[in-house]
Structures are given as C-alpha cells and as structure tokens.
Design a protein around this motif. Structure first.
Motif, PDB file in Angstrom:
ATOM      1  N   CYS A  57       0.813  -1.221   0.000  1.00  0.00           N
ATOM      2  CA  CYS A  57       0.000   0.000   0.000  1.00  0.00           C
ATOM      3  C   CYS A  57       0.843   1.266   0.000  1.00  0.00           C
ATOM      4  O   CYS A  57       0.381   2.314  -0.423  1.00  0.00           O
ATOM      5  N   ASP A  58       2.051   1.160   0.493  1.00  0.00           N
ATOM      6  CA  ASP A  58       2.903   2.341   0.587  1.00  0.00           C
ATOM      7  C   ASP A  58       3.629   2.604  -0.722  1.00  0.00           C
ATOM      8  O   ASP A  58       3.597   1.808  -1.653  1.00  0.00           O
ATOM      9  N   ILE A 117      -4.559  -9.468  -9.036  1.00  0.00           N
ATOM     10  CA  ILE A 117      -4.653  -8.669  -7.809  1.00  0.00           C
ATOM     11  C   ILE A 117      -4.693  -9.669  -6.655  1.00  0.00           C
ATOM     12  O   ILE A 117      -5.540 -10.536  -6.603  1.00  0.00           O
ATOM     13  N   GLN A 118      -3.738  -9.563  -5.775  1.00  0.00           N
ATOM     14  CA  GLN A 118      -3.668 -10.497  -4.630  1.00  0.00           C
ATOM     15  C   GLN A 118      -3.675  -9.729  -3.338  1.00  0.00           C
ATOM     16  O   GLN A 118      -3.158  -8.692  -3.218  1.00  0.00           O
ATOM     17  N   THR A 133      -7.179  -0.061  -5.784  1.00  0.00           N
ATOM     18  CA  THR A 133      -7.284   1.353  -6.128  1.00  0.00           C
ATOM     19  C   THR A 133      -5.925   1.985  -5.888  1.00  0.00           C
ATOM     20  O   THR A 133      -5.377   1.882  -4.795  1.00  0.00           O
ATOM     21  N   MET A 134      -5.373   2.611  -6.919  1.00  0.00           N
ATOM     22  CA  MET A 134      -4.071   3.280  -6.824  1.00  0.00           C
ATOM     23  C   MET A 134      -4.259   4.764  -7.084  1.00  0.00           C
ATOM     24  O   MET A 134      -5.074   5.153  -7.927  1.00  0.00           O
ATOM     25  N   TYR A 162      -6.564  -2.217  -1.162  1.00  0.00           N
ATOM     26  CA  TYR A 162      -7.011  -3.506  -1.680  1.00  0.00           C
ATOM     27  C   TYR A 162      -8.258  -3.939  -0.923  1.00  0.00           C
ATOM     28  O   TYR A 162      -8.326  -3.806   0.292  1.00  0.00           O
ATOM     29  N   ASN A 163      -9.250  -4.459  -1.661  1.00  0.00           N
ATOM     30  CA  ASN A 163     -10.479  -4.965  -1.052  1.00  0.00           C
ATOM     31  C   ASN A 163     -10.852  -6.279  -1.707  1.00  0.00           C
ATOM     32  O   ASN A 163     -10.642  -6.462  -2.917  1.00  0.00           O
TER      33      ASN A 163
END
Length: 153
Positions: A63-64, A152-153, A102-103, A92-93
């Motif tokens: 995420c960072d 996407i994991q 989402t970025m 991430y969901n």
C-alpha cells in the motif's frame, strides 16, 4: 456496559421493541504489515464498450510508496499517453465477485502534470477484469481487459 433503548412510551407499535448500545471501544486487528502481502499487476488491451481502445500496464506492491510501482495508459484514438511519475498509495479490497485495487498518484499525460486514480477489479477470469483510470485533466477511460493478464492479490 450495555444499555437498552426503547422507543419512548409504551405504544402498540413500540411495545417490546428497542435496540442495545454498548460503550466498548473497537479497533481493527489489521497489522501494518498485512498490506505488504498485497500486490497488483496487469498488462494488456482495454476496451470501453463504445469502440474506444487503449493499452494499460500497472504494477503495485503493498500500500505504501515504492520506487518500482508504476501505471501506464495509452489511448491513441483520443491522443492520451499517460505515465505515472509517483504512485503514492494503494488500497485492496476483497468481495465475493473479485478483488479490487485502487491506486493514486501523479504522472504526465502527454507531458503535462496530472494526478490519477486507477481502479482495477480482478474477477479470477470468470468475467474480464474491469478497469478505470481518471486523470485530473478531465480524461477518463472505463472499460475492461480484453487481452492480457491481470492479477490482484
């Protein structure tokens, strides 16, 4: 401590009804390192369902912010060529119908500075991955991957 709240005086419509309120403090059990286990990668052709086509590439670990995270989107028909210069965050969901990434960050669209939001939903190949990129210069592309790979994991 738990409190029971009733609906005022005993009227027929309120009789025996109410709800409970507690005053306990809740916190998430998510650790800071949990987000490091997530990543998203994709490369392929996208279509918007109205004849619009483009090519997308993205890579994100955790995420960072990481130096090798990137987003590229080319739409020759509308004349947009976007490259990220910084991917600042990701979220991430997971839901029953797939995993969403989402970025957000900044980049250059035809050489001009913009901010972006990229949203990709990986449906594990059951249906094509959905894709949207929105730039602060007003450009948006919403569609799905028609060729290529998304994970996407």
């Amino acid at each position: 401590m738990i409190f029971r709240v009733g609906g005022g005086g005993l009227r027929t419509q309120n009789k025996g009804k109410g709800f409970f309120i507690d005053n306990l403090f809740y916190s998430s059990s998510r650790s800071d390192r949990e987000c490091d286990d997530h990543h998203g990668d994709g490369d392929g052709d996208v279509e918007d369902g109205h004849g619009g086509r483009g090519h997308s590439h993205f890579h994100k670990d955790g995420c960072d912010k990481h130096d090798d995270d990137n987003v590229e989107h080319d739409d020759d028909e509308q004349g947009h060529h976007f490259r990220s210069t910084s991917v600042d965050s990701a979220e991430y969901n997971t839901a029953a119908d797939g995993r969403t990434m989402t970025m957000t960050g900044t980049g250059l669209d035809n050489g001009l500075p913009v901010a972006f939001t990229l949203i990709v939903v990986d449906h594990d190949g059951v249906v094509p991955a959905t894709y949207s990129i929105i730039l602060t210069d007003g450009y948006a592309f919403v569609g799905e991957f028609v060729r290529g790979t998304v994970s996407i994991q």
